[in-house]
Design a protein around this motif. Structure first.
Motif, short mmCIF file in Angstrom:
data_model
loop_
_atom_site.label_atom_id
_atom_site.label_comp_id
_atom_site.label_asym_id
_atom_site.label_seq_id
_atom_site.Cartn_x
_atom_site.Cartn_y
_atom_site.Cartn_z
N ASP A 15 50.86 -6.59 -73.77
CA ASP A 15 51.69 -6.18 -72.63
C ASP A 15 53.12 -5.85 -73.04
O ASP A 15 53.99 -5.62 -72.20
CB ASP A 15 51.70 -7.25 -71.55
CG ASP A 15 52.25 -8.58 -72.02
OD1 ASP A 15 52.58 -8.68 -73.23
OD2 ASP A 15 52.36 -9.51 -71.21
N ARG A 75 47.73 -3.06 -64.09
CA ARG A 75 48.04 -3.93 -65.22
C ARG A 75 49.04 -3.23 -66.12
O ARG A 75 49.30 -2.03 -65.98
CB ARG A 75 46.78 -4.26 -66.02
CG ARG A 75 46.16 -3.07 -66.71
CD ARG A 75 44.88 -3.43 -67.47
NE ARG A 75 44.36 -2.26 -68.19
CZ ARG A 75 43.62 -1.32 -67.63
NH1 ARG A 75 43.27 -1.41 -66.36
NH2 ARG A 75 43.20 -0.29 -68.34
N THR A 76 49.61 -3.99 -67.04
CA THR A 76 50.46 -3.41 -68.07
C THR A 76 49.60 -3.01 -69.26
O THR A 76 48.61 -3.67 -69.58
CB THR A 76 51.53 -4.39 -68.54
OG1 THR A 76 50.89 -5.58 -69.04
CG2 THR A 76 52.47 -4.76 -67.42
N ARG A 89 48.62 -9.84 -67.90
CA ARG A 89 48.74 -8.38 -67.87
C ARG A 89 48.51 -7.79 -66.49
O ARG A 89 48.86 -6.64 -66.25
CB ARG A 89 47.80 -7.70 -68.88
CG ARG A 89 48.11 -7.99 -70.34
CD ARG A 89 47.17 -7.25 -71.25
NE ARG A 89 47.25 -5.81 -71.06
CZ ARG A 89 46.36 -4.95 -71.55
NH1 ARG A 89 45.32 -5.38 -72.24
NH2 ARG A 89 46.51 -3.65 -71.36
#
Length: 233
Positions: free
Chosen positions: A32, A118-119, A212
């Protein structure tokens, strides 16, 4: 007899560095975009701090991770966007392989929160990332040429209006990154990183309990509304 010329590109060194469950766990913990000290990465991988040193050095030598010293601590992070894209592609490939070897059983779907938002390194991924990418391309705020892209003058004006701190001198502005849950590309690179930074700063997205994963807030929905995007979750 003429001597043969080597055609090796050096990717075997990268593959060897990543091809270990301990190092896979360490790299995944950094996916992340955050930086962590060796002790925390050792705990993630389930090994002693002393045992982590050789693993981390192998990843640094293969240019998968970068490291810097701050006081008596050494912090590790994924080296750059290119490495992050490689990790995302490997996750995608591993998921496909698992599906093919599951002997007819349905593969468990990723957590819904991860699929939604999400990242991915420093940029936005999942359904929300794809919605963002599609809207920016559709409105000609960015244009894509092959796998890379640039922010248009209209896009730079949008950045100023949304208080997105992006430096157009950085090239390329963006690139396509395959989304392992949506199976279509989202945007990565300096511009996409700047957009996610702004969303975090304005509290348009918030961290979820799952690593994440992100949760969109009312401020985030308003941001997407201004782009003409209705977020369906």
């Amino acid at each position: 007899m003429g001597s043969s010329q080597s055609v090796q590109t050096g990717f075997s060194r990268i593959a060897e560095a990543l091809g270990d469950p301990v190092r896979e766990a360490m790299v995944s913990a950094l996916a992340d975009g955050k930086a962590l000290p060796a002790g925390e990465l050792a705990a993630v991988a389930g090994i002693s701090p002393q045992g982590a040193s050789a693993h981390l050095q192998k990843l640094v030598d293969a240019r998968v991770l970068s490291v810097w010293a701050q006081g008596r601590f050494r912090y590790y992070r994924i080296r750059d966007d290119d490495v992050a894209a490689l990790i995302e592609s490997l996750v995608d490939l591993a998921a496909k392989s698992a599906a093919k070897t599951s002997a007819g059983r349905r593969r468990a779907m990723p957590a819904e929160q991860l699929r939604q938002s999400r990242t991915c390194y420093h940029h936005l991924a999942g359904q929300l990332g794809v919605l963002l990418s599609n809207a920016l391309i559709r409105r000609r705020l960015v244009v894509i040429d092959g796998r890379d892209g640039r922010v248009t003058e209209q896009g730079l004006a949008w950045c100023r209006a949304e208080e997105i701190d992006f430096d157009p001198a950085r090239r390329p502005h963006l690139r396509l990154c395959n989304d392992w849950t949506e199976r279509v590309p989202h945007l990565a690179g300096p511009f996409a990183n700047a957009v996610l930074t702004r969303l975090v700063e304005m509290r348009g997205v918030a961290l979820h309990r799952i690593p994440r994963a992100l949760r969109i807030t009312d401020r985030g929905r308003a941001f997407f509304d201004r782009l003409g995007v209705q977020v369906p979750f």
